[in-house]
Design a protein around this motif. Structure first.
Motif, mmCIF file in Angstrom:
data_model
loop_
_atom_site.group_PDB
_atom_site.id
_atom_site.type_symbol
_atom_site.label_atom_id
_atom_site.label_comp_id
_atom_site.label_asym_id
_atom_site.label_seq_id
_atom_site.Cartn_x
_atom_site.Cartn_y
_atom_site.Cartn_z
ATOM 1 N N ARG A 190 49.508 21.297 -40.736
ATOM 2 C CA ARG A 190 48.893 20.028 -41.112
ATOM 3 C C ARG A 190 47.459 20.330 -41.512
ATOM 4 N NH1 ARG A 190 50.854 15.118 -39.309
ATOM 5 N NH2 ARG A 190 48.738 14.460 -38.842
ATOM 6 N N SER A 191 47.220 20.372 -42.795
ATOM 7 C CA SER A 191 45.921 20.779 -43.304
ATOM 8 C C SER A 191 44.844 19.750 -42.983
ATOM 9 C CB SER A 191 46.004 20.990 -44.823
ATOM 10 O OG SER A 191 44.729 21.321 -45.338
ATOM 11 N N ARG A 192 43.654 20.235 -42.651
ATOM 12 C CA ARG A 192 42.501 19.366 -42.441
ATOM 13 C C ARG A 192 41.665 19.263 -43.708
ATOM 14 N NH1 ARG A 192 38.982 21.561 -39.010
ATOM 15 N NH2 ARG A 192 39.945 23.599 -38.884
ATOM 16 N N LYS A 193 42.128 19.911 -44.767
ATOM 17 C CA LYS A 193 41.390 19.936 -46.035
ATOM 18 C C LYS A 193 42.094 19.068 -47.067
ATOM 19 C CE LYS A 193 39.777 23.883 -47.373
ATOM 20 N NZ LYS A 193 39.691 25.256 -47.899
ATOM 21 N N ILE A 194 41.300 18.308 -47.849
ATOM 22 C CA ILE A 194 41.854 17.491 -48.916
ATOM 23 C C ILE A 194 41.314 17.954 -50.261
ATOM 24 C CG2 ILE A 194 42.207 15.427 -47.508
ATOM 25 C CD1 ILE A 194 39.601 14.308 -48.708
ATOM 26 N N PHE A 195 42.104 17.722 -51.300
ATOM 27 C CA PHE A 195 41.719 18.019 -52.685
ATOM 28 C C PHE A 195 41.239 16.719 -53.312
ATOM 29 C CE2 PHE A 195 42.734 18.089 -57.192
ATOM 30 C CZ PHE A 195 42.258 19.320 -57.606
ATOM 31 N N VAL A 196 40.017 16.726 -53.836
ATOM 32 C CA VAL A 196 39.429 15.543 -54.451
ATOM 33 C C VAL A 196 39.408 15.747 -55.962
ATOM 34 C CG1 VAL A 196 37.455 13.970 -54.489
ATOM 35 C CG2 VAL A 196 37.990 15.250 -52.407
ATOM 36 N N GLY A 197 40.285 15.065 -56.665
ATOM 37 C CA GLY A 197 40.389 15.231 -58.112
ATOM 38 C C GLY A 197 39.604 14.187 -58.878
ATOM 39 N N VAL A 254 33.107 6.080 -59.496
ATOM 40 C CA VAL A 254 34.186 6.807 -60.194
ATOM 41 C C VAL A 254 35.423 6.848 -59.306
ATOM 42 C CG1 VAL A 254 34.885 9.031 -61.174
ATOM 43 C CG2 VAL A 254 32.544 8.204 -61.488
ATOM 44 N N SER A 255 36.590 6.606 -59.892
ATOM 45 C CA SER A 255 37.844 6.666 -59.153
ATOM 46 C C SER A 255 38.282 8.125 -59.017
ATOM 47 C CB SER A 255 38.935 5.861 -59.874
ATOM 48 O OG SER A 255 40.183 6.006 -59.222
ATOM 49 N N VAL A 256 38.383 8.593 -57.775
ATOM 50 C CA VAL A 256 38.846 9.955 -57.509
ATOM 51 C C VAL A 256 40.193 9.874 -56.792
ATOM 52 C CG1 VAL A 256 36.519 10.876 -57.376
ATOM 53 C CG2 VAL A 256 37.642 10.110 -55.287
ATOM 54 N N HIS A 257 41.035 10.860 -57.016
ATOM 55 C CA HIS A 257 42.354 10.873 -56.383
ATOM 56 C C HIS A 257 42.391 11.946 -55.298
ATOM 57 C CE1 HIS A 257 46.626 10.231 -55.927
ATOM 58 N NE2 HIS A 257 46.821 11.542 -55.990
ATOM 59 N N ILE A 258 42.950 11.578 -54.149
ATOM 60 C CA ILE A 258 43.000 12.478 -53.008
ATOM 61 C C ILE A 258 44.416 13.021 -52.832
ATOM 62 C CG2 ILE A 258 42.478 12.759 -50.563
ATOM 63 C CD1 ILE A 258 40.104 11.880 -52.329
ATOM 64 N N SER A 259 44.515 14.321 -52.704
ATOM 65 C CA SER A 259 45.816 14.940 -52.445
ATOM 66 C C SER A 259 45.645 16.052 -51.420
ATOM 67 C CB SER A 259 46.451 15.473 -53.733
ATOM 68 O OG SER A 259 45.584 16.398 -54.371
ATOM 69 N N ASN A 260 46.755 16.573 -50.968
ATOM 70 C CA ASN A 260 46.724 17.593 -49.931
ATOM 71 C C ASN A 260 46.302 18.938 -50.498
ATOM 72 O OD1 ASN A 260 47.291 18.436 -47.162
ATOM 73 N ND2 ASN A 260 48.961 19.593 -48.057
ATOM 74 N N ALA A 261 45.415 19.627 -49.794
ATOM 75 C CA ALA A 261 45.021 20.988 -50.179
ATOM 76 C C ALA A 261 45.914 21.940 -49.407
ATOM 77 C CB ALA A 261 43.550 21.239 -49.856
ATOM 78 N N GLU A 262 46.816 22.624 -50.088
ATOM 79 C CA GLU A 262 47.794 23.483 -49.435
ATOM 80 C C GLU A 262 47.114 24.645 -48.736
ATOM 81 O OE1 GLU A 262 51.914 25.883 -50.593
ATOM 82 O OE2 GLU A 262 50.700 24.922 -52.123
ATOM 83 N N PRO A 263 47.486 24.926 -47.481
ATOM 84 C CA PRO A 263 46.882 26.065 -46.775
ATOM 85 C C PRO A 263 47.047 27.352 -47.558
ATOM 86 C CG PRO A 263 48.194 24.722 -45.278
ATOM 87 C CD PRO A 263 48.451 24.198 -46.662
#
Length: 310
Positions: A190-197, A254-263
């Motif tokens: 369970r990653s604690r990191k997110i990808f902010v696009g 600005v609208s940013v999209h959040i997704s999971n940052a894969e370990p």
């Protein structure tokens, strides 16, 4: 005739604002909407029945009940589908609802001195908040400390504070974190990191840190250089990161999209598999059934390809 003001509030329990009336004692809806955008009317609590009553509205003009506004507090009405009501549940509260009540977890304490006892551990961490459990892991045969232990707090805020810093325990620096490493190797962490696009160039690490702190403790922010329109944000709590995934948030307009940052270990594992499969395919280019059959045969849990050929 002196100007008359009526008391208006968004909620009965909020401090009211005085709105001016017209010369004939009426109040323009536009005067109310100027202070409460989106307002479509007023209501008040009847002193006798204790029921809410609506104020009569005719062509944008509000008329006093029984020709006297009195000293009542009038509450603003909004359309049920008004965007203002939707905005009251902003991104922060939506995430809180989504992930529910934040429970504390067992934290692993790494780098403990061999002499540290459970009482030492409890005495130290009690300075941060109420401790409900401490444990020093010991060898079953010798009884000697293994150099790590566990601690759990009553309050989630205390847990976040402890994770965010290093700790000097019995003269040695120790780290305290969520024990993600105990997961089974075949289970995704369970990653604690997110990808902010969809980031923009004017967004700084401080901007992102300040924004995402409203959701939970932020331990790291990374923006690649040269700029590539994305960033990574790491939280102290994996529940926060997972709850944000899939959300579209507004950062600096600005609208940013959040997704999971894969370990990282998942990516490395996939690359290793591809490299080994490619090596096998080069050695057996004419394997019966082609690549599909070769791929079916090749399972690294059963077939360990010699490292000298990879």
């Amino acid at each position: 005739m002196s100007e008359l003001y009526i008391r208006v509030a968004e909620d009965e329990n909020e401090e009211p604002m005085e709105i001016p009336s017209e010369d004939d004692g009426t109040v323009l809806l536009s005067s109310v909407a100027a202070q409460f955008p989106g307002a479509c009317g007023l209501r008040y609590r009847n002193p006798e029945s204790q029921c809410m009553r609506g104020v009569r509205l005719v062509e944008g003009v509000l008329h006093a009940p029984e020709n006297d506004w009195g000293n009542l507090v009038y509450v603003v009405n909004y359309p049920k589908d008004n965007k203002r009501k939707m905005e009251e549940i902003d991104a922060a509260s939506a995430v809180k609802i989504k992930r529910g009540f934040q429970k504390t977890s067992d934290l692993i304490v790494l780098g403990l001195p061999w002499k540290t006892t459970e009482q030492d551990l409890k005495d130290y961490f009690s300075t941060f908040g109420e401790v409900i459990m401490v444990q020093v892991k010991r060898d079953a045969k010798t009884g000697n400390s293994k150099g790590f232990g566990f601690v759990r707090f009553t309050e989630y805020e205390t847990q976040a504070k402890v994770i965010a810093q290093r700790h000097m325990i019995d003269g040695r620096w120790c780290d305290c974190k969520l024990p993600n490493s105990k997961a089974c190797p075949d289970e995704p962490l369970r990653s604690r990191k997110i990808f902010v696009g969809r980031c923009t160039e004017d967004m700084t690490t401080d901007d992102l840190r300040q924004y995402f702190m409203q959701y939970g403790e932020v331990t790291d922010v990374f923006i690649p250089k040269p700029f590539r329109a994305f960033a990574f944000v790491t939280f102290a709590d994996d529940q926060v990161a997972q709850a944000l995934c899939g959300e579209d948030l507004i950062v600096k307009g600005v609208s940013v999209h959040i997704s999971n940052a894969e370990p990282k270990h998942n990516n490395s594992r996939q690359m290793m598999d591809r490299g080994r499969f490619g090596a096998v395919h080069q050695l057996f280019p004419n394997f019966p059934g082609g690549s599909a059959s070769l791929a079916a045969m090749f399972d690294r849990s059963q077939y360990q390809f010699p490292s000298s050929h990879v």
